[in-house]
Design an enzyme around this catalytic site. Structure first.
Site, PDB file in Angstrom:
ATOM      1  N   ARG A   1     -33.104 -15.670  26.870  1.00 14.22           N
ATOM      2  CA  ARG A   1     -33.894 -14.449  26.669  1.00 14.22           C
ATOM      3  C   ARG A   1     -33.426 -13.725  25.406  1.00 14.22           C
ATOM      4  O   ARG A   1     -34.236 -13.164  24.665  1.00 14.22           O
ATOM      5  CB  ARG A   1     -33.818 -13.558  27.910  1.00 14.22           C
TER       6      ARG A   1
ATOM      7  N   LYS B   1     -35.863  -7.774  25.192  1.00 14.33           N
ATOM      8  CA  LYS B   1     -34.917  -6.738  25.640  1.00 14.33           C
ATOM      9  C   LYS B   1     -34.293  -6.062  24.427  1.00 14.33           C
ATOM     10  O   LYS B   1     -33.183  -6.405  24.006  1.00 14.33           O
ATOM     11  CB  LYS B   1     -33.858  -7.398  26.534  1.00 14.33           C
TER      12      LYS B   1
ATOM     13  N   GLU C   1     -43.976  -2.060  35.160  1.00  9.66           N
ATOM     14  CA  GLU C   1     -42.627  -2.166  35.737  1.00  9.66           C
ATOM     15  C   GLU C   1     -41.957  -0.800  35.694  1.00  9.66           C
ATOM     16  O   GLU C   1     -42.548   0.180  35.242  1.00  9.66           O
ATOM     17  CB  GLU C   1     -41.801  -3.215  34.987  1.00  9.66           C
TER      18      GLU C   1
HETATM   19  N1  PLP Z   1     -37.168  -4.815  33.335  1.00 15.43           N
HETATM   20  C1  PLP Z   1     -36.460  -4.099  32.451  1.00 15.43           C
HETATM   21  C2  PLP Z   1     -37.187  -3.164  31.575  1.00 15.43           C
HETATM   22  C3  PLP Z   1     -35.067  -4.253  32.389  1.00 15.43           C
HETATM   23  O1  PLP Z   1     -34.346  -3.542  31.535  1.00 15.43           O
HETATM   24  C4  PLP Z   1     -34.431  -5.151  33.256  1.00 15.43           C
HETATM   25  C5  PLP Z   1     -32.988  -5.345  33.184  1.00 15.43           C
HETATM   26  O2  PLP Z   1     -32.507  -6.253  32.568  1.00 15.43           O
HETATM   27  C6  PLP Z   1     -35.213  -5.874  34.145  1.00 15.43           C
HETATM   28  C7  PLP Z   1     -36.576  -5.672  34.165  1.00 15.43           C
HETATM   29  C8  PLP Z   1     -34.599  -6.850  35.068  1.00 15.43           C
HETATM   30  O3  PLP Z   1     -34.260  -8.041  34.415  1.00 15.43           O
HETATM   31  P1  PLP Z   1     -33.099  -8.949  34.963  1.00 15.43           P
HETATM   32  O4  PLP Z   1     -33.421  -9.265  36.362  1.00 15.43           O
HETATM   33  O5  PLP Z   1     -33.117 -10.139  34.097  1.00 15.43           O
HETATM   34  O6  PLP Z   1     -31.856  -8.150  34.838  1.00 15.43           O
HETATM   35  C1  COI Z   2     -29.876  -4.701  33.556  1.00 17.93           C
HETATM   36  O1  COI Z   2     -30.349  -4.665  34.681  1.00 17.93           O
HETATM   37  O2  COI Z   2     -28.995  -5.502  33.228  1.00 17.93           O
HETATM   38  C2  COI Z   2     -30.335  -3.820  32.519  1.00 17.93           C
HETATM   39  O3  COI Z   2     -30.102  -4.128  31.392  1.00 17.93           O
HETATM   40  C3  COI Z   2     -31.001  -2.561  32.834  1.00 17.93           C
HETATM   41  C4  COI Z   2     -30.354  -1.494  32.028  1.00 17.93           C
HETATM   42  C5  COI Z   2     -31.327  -0.487  31.608  1.00 17.93           C
HETATM   43  C6  COI Z   2     -29.156  -0.940  32.682  1.00 17.93           C
END
Ligand code: PLP
Ligand code: COI
Length: 337
Positions: free
Chosen positions: A80, A183, A219
């Site tokens: 990612r 991200k 989201e």
């Molecule tokens: N959506 C957003 C905007 C996020 O910042 C995060 C955190 O990383 C997620 C979703 C969840 O992603 P993940 O499950 O890969 O941490």
């Molecule tokens: C995560 O879940 O790892 C994220 O990066 C979310 C963050 C805004 C704390």
């Protein structure tokens, strides 16, 4: 060092012993360097400071009942971050080197990996920034990749207790063909005003609707959205949400539990039909939602005050794999030796 109160950790920064760094200069990434400083030497014209040329990741490591430390799906985070690099024209950090940096950062800070019983974990924050000086809007020619870590508790203070979300149509987090699916820091800067308003009104986060039509659920600021209804695990399909690795894992676990998995546009009105709803992400894990308040329509959608049955099952299954209590049939975890 004062003893850490593992059981009462929130989600916040704390200093640990070491971080790991690699510099991209003259078209090459340097060997991983170990630093004990929290400070970065940075040019004042670095592109990350002016034009937001930066991306980050978030993943976790867990100490199991067996004392072993497991890191969850780090390859997905590495990939990612490469997609984020592509999106902002940054130098790509190689996947194997990313994994090596994660292992090193955990090993070097092993004493900060919370004990099994605490329910806390080690949060791992990879960061990639444009460090080269530019004043025209152009990609940098130099970059820094680094990883630092810290022990954390739940992101939403309620932990696994249900929390409240709010819909405000006057804010967007990301544009339909913009940077929502990668991200990058700018998405989070764009969520601060609405997020602050949500917190001031007693909500734990904003539930954003799609920016084009304001009809579909996108989201939350820091996590994906999912709903449970009639043996279905339903989660938004949208070009402006982050492809969550937690959500990807839950879709697999839900399918394994015999549920139908739907990834599709979800109308905001469908909130009335769902049995359970939740936010999911690395930091948020699974945060069950007890109420979504649509502030524009002054309408509320209520779910149970206690976590729903399926959310509990998914949470236990996911945590079970992460803490090494359950078999890991897909090889999602790696033990850090
Ligand atoms: N959506 C957003 C905007 C996020 O910042 C995060 C955190 O990383 C997620 C979703 C969840 O992603 P993940 O499950 O890969 O941490
Ligand atoms: C995560 O879940 O790892 C994220 O990066 C979310 C963050 C805004 C704390």
């Amino acid at each position: 060092m004062n003893a850490i109160d593992w059981k009462n950790l929130g989600f916040g920064y704390s200093k640990t012993d070491y971080n790991v760094r690699s510099w991209f200069r003259n078209g090459e990434w340097s060997e991983l360097e170990i630093s004990d400083s929290e400070i970065l030497p940075l040019h004042m014209a670095a592109t990350c400071l002016h034009y937001g040329q930066e991306a980050f990741e978030g993943l976790k490591a867990f100490r199991g009942q067996d004392g072993k430390i497991r890191v969850f799906r780090m390859e997905e985070n590495a990939l990612r971050m490469q997609r984020s690099s592509e999106g902002l024209m940054m130098a790509e950090f190689p996947v194997d080197k990313f994994k090596e940096a994660v292992r090193k950062a955990i090993k070097l800070n092993e004493r900060f990996v919370p004990p099994y019983e605490s329910g806390a974990s080690l949060y791992i924050r990879p960061l990639l920034i444009g460090t080269g000086a530019q004043i025209g809007v152009k990609p940098a020619d130099e970059y820094l990749f680094m990883i630092f870590v810290m022990p954390v508790g739940p992101y939403f203070k309620e932990g696994f207790k249900p929390t409240d979300l709010v819909i405000y149509r006057e804010y967007d987090r990301a544009a339909p063909l913009g940077t929502g699916k990668i991200k990058v820091g700018g998405n989070y800067a764009a969520s601060l005003v609405s997020g602050h308003r949500a917190h001031a009104n007693g909500f734990s986060a904003v539930l954003y609707l799609d920016a084009r039509e304001k009809k579909y659920i996108d989201e939350c600021g820091p996590a994906n959205f999912f709903a449970i209804s009639k043996n279905r695990y339903i989660t938004p399909k949208s070009s402006s949400i982050l492809p969550s690795i937690t959500n990807m894992s839950l879709r697999q676990l839900a399918a394994d539990m015999g549920m139908i998995v739907e990834e599709r546009p979800i109308l905001a009105e469908e909130l009335a039909d769902f049995e359970e709803v939740g936010a999911c992400g690395t930091a948020a894990v699974i945060s069950p939602i007890k109420r979504v308040y649509d502030a524009d329509l002054d309408k509320e959608y209520l779910y149970g005050k206690e976590p729903g049955k399926i959310s509990v099952q998914l949470y236990e299954k996911l945590r079970g794999i992460q803490y090494g209590k359950e078999p890991d049939p897909y090889g999602w975890t790696e033990i850090i030796e």
